[in-house]
Every structure is written in C-alpha cells, then in structure tokens.
Design a protein around this motif. Structure first.
Motif, PDB file in Angstrom:
ATOM      1  N   SER A   1      22.618  -8.134 -37.635  1.00  0.00           N
ATOM      2  CA  SER A   1      21.547  -9.050 -38.036  1.00  0.00           C
ATOM      3  C   SER A   1      21.795 -10.457 -37.500  1.00  0.00           C
ATOM      4  O   SER A   1      20.864 -11.123 -37.014  1.00  0.00           O
TER       5      SER A   1
ATOM      6  N   THR B   1      19.554  -2.246 -36.832  1.00  0.00           N
ATOM      7  CA  THR B   1      19.740  -2.901 -38.123  1.00  0.00           C
ATOM      8  C   THR B   1      18.964  -2.186 -39.229  1.00  0.00           C
ATOM      9  O   THR B   1      19.452  -2.074 -40.356  1.00  0.00           O
TER      10      THR B   1
ATOM     11  N   LEU C   1      20.998   0.945 -40.055  1.00  0.00           N
ATOM     12  CA  LEU C   1      22.201   0.592 -40.800  1.00  0.00           C
ATOM     13  C   LEU C   1      21.874   0.152 -42.219  1.00  0.00           C
ATOM     14  O   LEU C   1      22.605   0.484 -43.169  1.00  0.00           O
ATOM     15  N   PHE C   2      20.784  -0.579 -42.391  1.00  0.00           N
ATOM     16  CA  PHE C   2      20.409  -1.059 -43.723  1.00  0.00           C
ATOM     17  C   PHE C   2      20.104   0.110 -44.663  1.00  0.00           C
ATOM     18  O   PHE C   2      20.652   0.209 -45.764  1.00  0.00           O
TER      19      PHE C   2
ATOM     20  N   PHE D   1      25.758  -3.988 -40.414  1.00  0.00           N
ATOM     21  CA  PHE D   1      24.392  -4.520 -40.540  1.00  0.00           C
ATOM     22  C   PHE D   1      24.398  -6.044 -40.522  1.00  0.00           C
ATOM     23  O   PHE D   1      23.551  -6.672 -39.864  1.00  0.00           O
TER      24      PHE D   1
END
Length: 399
Positions: free
Chosen positions: A43, A280, A283-284, A39
């Motif tokens: 990012s 992202t 994944l977060f 992540f």
C-alpha cells in the motif's frame, strides 16, 4: 500417493490439529500477520508510485532545475536529496555516449561497452547464464531415505547455478537519440526482478553411468538432464525505470528504491498501479479471511482446553471428597468380589473382581470399583468399552 507420503501427511495433520487445533490456529495467525505486513508495504509502495511524476528522459534536467515545485508531497523526498520519478526510455550502453551514439561501431571495434551472447550473438547490457540440473527420482529398494529428504530438506545438492554480468548503461529517448539527453542507471544494491529476454534455451540429456545405477538402486536423486539458458537486457529495448533521481557530478543518475517492488520493468506506470492495486486487494482480503479463521480456531482451542481443565479439576475434587468421606474403592467385600465370579460378571480391566461401577453418562457396567477409580484418574477419562468421555462413576448394589 505412496504409503510413506500418506504416513507423513497423517503425522503432519495430527501435529497441525494438536491441542484441538491450537497449532493450526497459530500457523494461520502467522500467515495472517505476514499478509497484513505485506499489504502495508504494498500500500505504501502504491501510494508512492501514484504520486511519483512520469517524465521523459529529456525532461529530467528541467525537473531537477525546478526544485521541489514539481510535487508538494514530502513522500517523494529522500534522505540523499533525490526525487522519486518514473522514466520511460530505451536501453543503450553508456559507452555509446563516447561513440556519438553509434554502439555498432563499438561492437565492431572489439565489443567494448556491450555484452554479446555466446550462443545467439545478440547484444545487451545485462547477461545472465543459468545452468539447471534436472533430477529424477526412483524410490528403489531403499526409497525411505528420499522420504526423509522430502520432509526435512528440499535437496542435498545445489540444482541451479547462475552468473550475471552487467555493463554500465543509460536510458534515452528513442525518438531523439543520439541527442545528449540521457539518464545513467545505477544497479548497485538493486535486488529487484529485471525485464530480461531469453535468447538461448537448450536441454541436454545426461548420460547414465554405473554410479547413476547405484543412486537409483538406493532411491537417491540422479541427474537426467542439464538445462542451459541465457537471458539478457537487449540494447534498444524500451523499459520503465522507477527510482530515486538525482544529479551526481552533473550527470543524471537513477537508482532503485528499496521500498518499491519495481525498478526496471516492461510495465508502464499505469500498469504498475493496476498490478499493485490488485495485489493489495488480494492481500487485504486474504489477511481478513485467514485472520478470522485463526481467531476462530484459537478461540475454539482455548475454550475446549479450558473446559477440559475445569472437568479435570472437578474430577480431582470429587476424588478428594470421596477419599475423605471414607468411600474407598478398596473397601469391598472380598468374599463377594473375589470369590467364584461368573465370567460374564468379571471386570473387563483386571478380570478378577465383580463389576460394581457404572460410568456416567454412557452407563456401562464393566468395571469393579478399584478399576473404575483408576480410569477416572486419567487426564481424559474414557469408557473402556465405547471410548466415550466420562464424568464419573456410580456404584451399583444388588437388590
């Protein structure tokens, strides 16, 4: 699922739940850490792509002449003095610059500067040939060997072989070509996926041999087909290049950036941003959910093992107190316990002495004093009848 697969799954589940789920918690914690690291990388890449300017090939020279005024953020500056840019252009062979922009004349002159597919005859600048051997597996009479390979290795043989050829190529504006505005694509050191097009796909069966019969008899993998594919980056295809742009010997060059997941792609800048933004987010939240599960399972495992350790310590202290107070399980009346005892009153462990001790908290009166102390000394003491965890035992006296 076969019996061997069920046994393997049972072993893996027991291993994962070992230590009251400690192994499973550590595995989930590892996955959560990988999600967080991925992540952070995505990012940072998303921020770079958002701030990178999207320009045409014809505007690159003016961009380089404008210095650092095009962007006020230092994130686009790199150690080699290049700038991170997004360029959309059409693929052309670099040799077409010497031929006045007519690559067809180069092909007719001998095919110099472009790659030609042997099967389809299409032209491109990147050509990838892949041969994949497709295996089938019958367990046969000795199929347990295949289960071992499944557990410890994917395959003992290389199932795929791939070769790739590349010629120098450039990106140009499709509307203004063959004007001299171009940018050279530097593929050195790039490990990014390429927007290749499949031009040939053929699956051929493999003729069985006596050796194939032996492989099937012993449960080994044996080939049943050969898949041949050819993929290329065709000339004239419009792609997006996102990378580090600089001037080398008055020649505009763009090369890949290792911190970005894209280099050459069919996607536009906006599509890249949307794709990375979605990844992202996934994944977060995956890192949060998996991390929470890992913390919960590890916390439960720590508490359970801590309680077991405390119970074990208390049990050992009680045993020491009983030994010092003179309450010895061997101090039993031999005439009463070792005499003629009915079968219904014999200890279920030794089948020699009379039942004298009841376990706490289940209350089963099934052991003599000596065997009851032996059961209590176990690391995880359990009643021999109901298999319930016990905290101790109490001696029962006849009235």
């Amino acid at each position: 699922m076969s019996v061997h697969d069920q046994a393997a799954a049972a072993v893996l589940s027991q291993l994962a739940l070992a230590g009251d789920g400690a192994v499973l918690g550590l595995g989930l914690a590892y996955v959560a850490v990988r999600c967080i690291l991925k992540f952070n990388a995505d990012s940072a890449a998303l921020t770079k792509i958002k701030q990178a300017p999207s320009v045409r090939v014809s505007d690159l020279r003016s961009l380089s002449s404008s210095g650092d005024d095009y962007s006020t953020t230092p994130i686009d500056q790199h150690d080699d003095g290049g700038k991170l840019v997004v360029v959309r252009g059409s693929v052309e062979p670099k040799s077409a610059l010497e031929g006045g922009g007519n690559w067809k004349s180069l092909v007719s002159a001998g095919g110099h500067g472009v790659l030609i597919s042997q099967e389809s005859g299409e032209k491109g600048v990147i050509l990838q040939r892949t041969h994949t051997c497709i295996y089938n597996e019958w367990r046969g009479f000795f199929g347990w060997t295949s289960d071992l390979r499944t557990l410890f290795a994917r395959s003992w043989k290389e199932q795929e072989s791939s070769t790739m050829r590349t010629v120098p190529f450039i990106l140009v504006d499709p509307e203004r070509w063959p004007e001299p505005s171009h940018v050279v694509v530097d593929m050195e050191g790039s490990r990014h996926p390429l927007p290749l097009t499949t031009v040939y796909h053929n699956l051929r069966p493999v003729t069985a041999t006596p050796y194939t019969f032996l492989q099937a008899l012993f449960g080994h993998q044996y080939p049943v087909g050969l898949l041949e594919e050819e993929k290329l980056l065709p000339v004239g295809k419009e792609v997006t290049a996102i990378g580090i742009y600089n001037m080398k010997h008055e020649t505009p060059v763009i090369k890949s950036c290792k911190d970005l997941p894209f280099f050459l792609s069919d996607l536009t800048k906006d599509q890249m941003v949307l794709d990375l933004d979605f990844k992202t987010r996934v994944l977060f939240w995956s890192g949060i959910v998996v991390g929470s599960l890992a913390v919960g399972i590890l916390g439960y495992a720590v508490v359970r093992n801590w309680k077991r350790w405390k119970e074990w310590r208390q049990h050992r202290e009680r045993q020491e107190q009983n030994s010092t107070s003179g309450d010895d399980p061997n101090d039993e009346e031999p005439d009463e316990d070792n005499g003629d005892v009915p079968d219904g009153e014999l200890c279920v462990v030794c089948l020699m002495r009379r039942r004298r001790s009841a376990f706490i908290p289940c209350g089963h009166l099934v052991c003599c004093r000596r065997c009851a102390f032996t059961v209590e000394r176990d690391l995880l003491p359990k009643c021999p009848v109901c298999r319930q965890s016990i905290r101790g035992s109490v001696r029962i006296y006849d009235s």
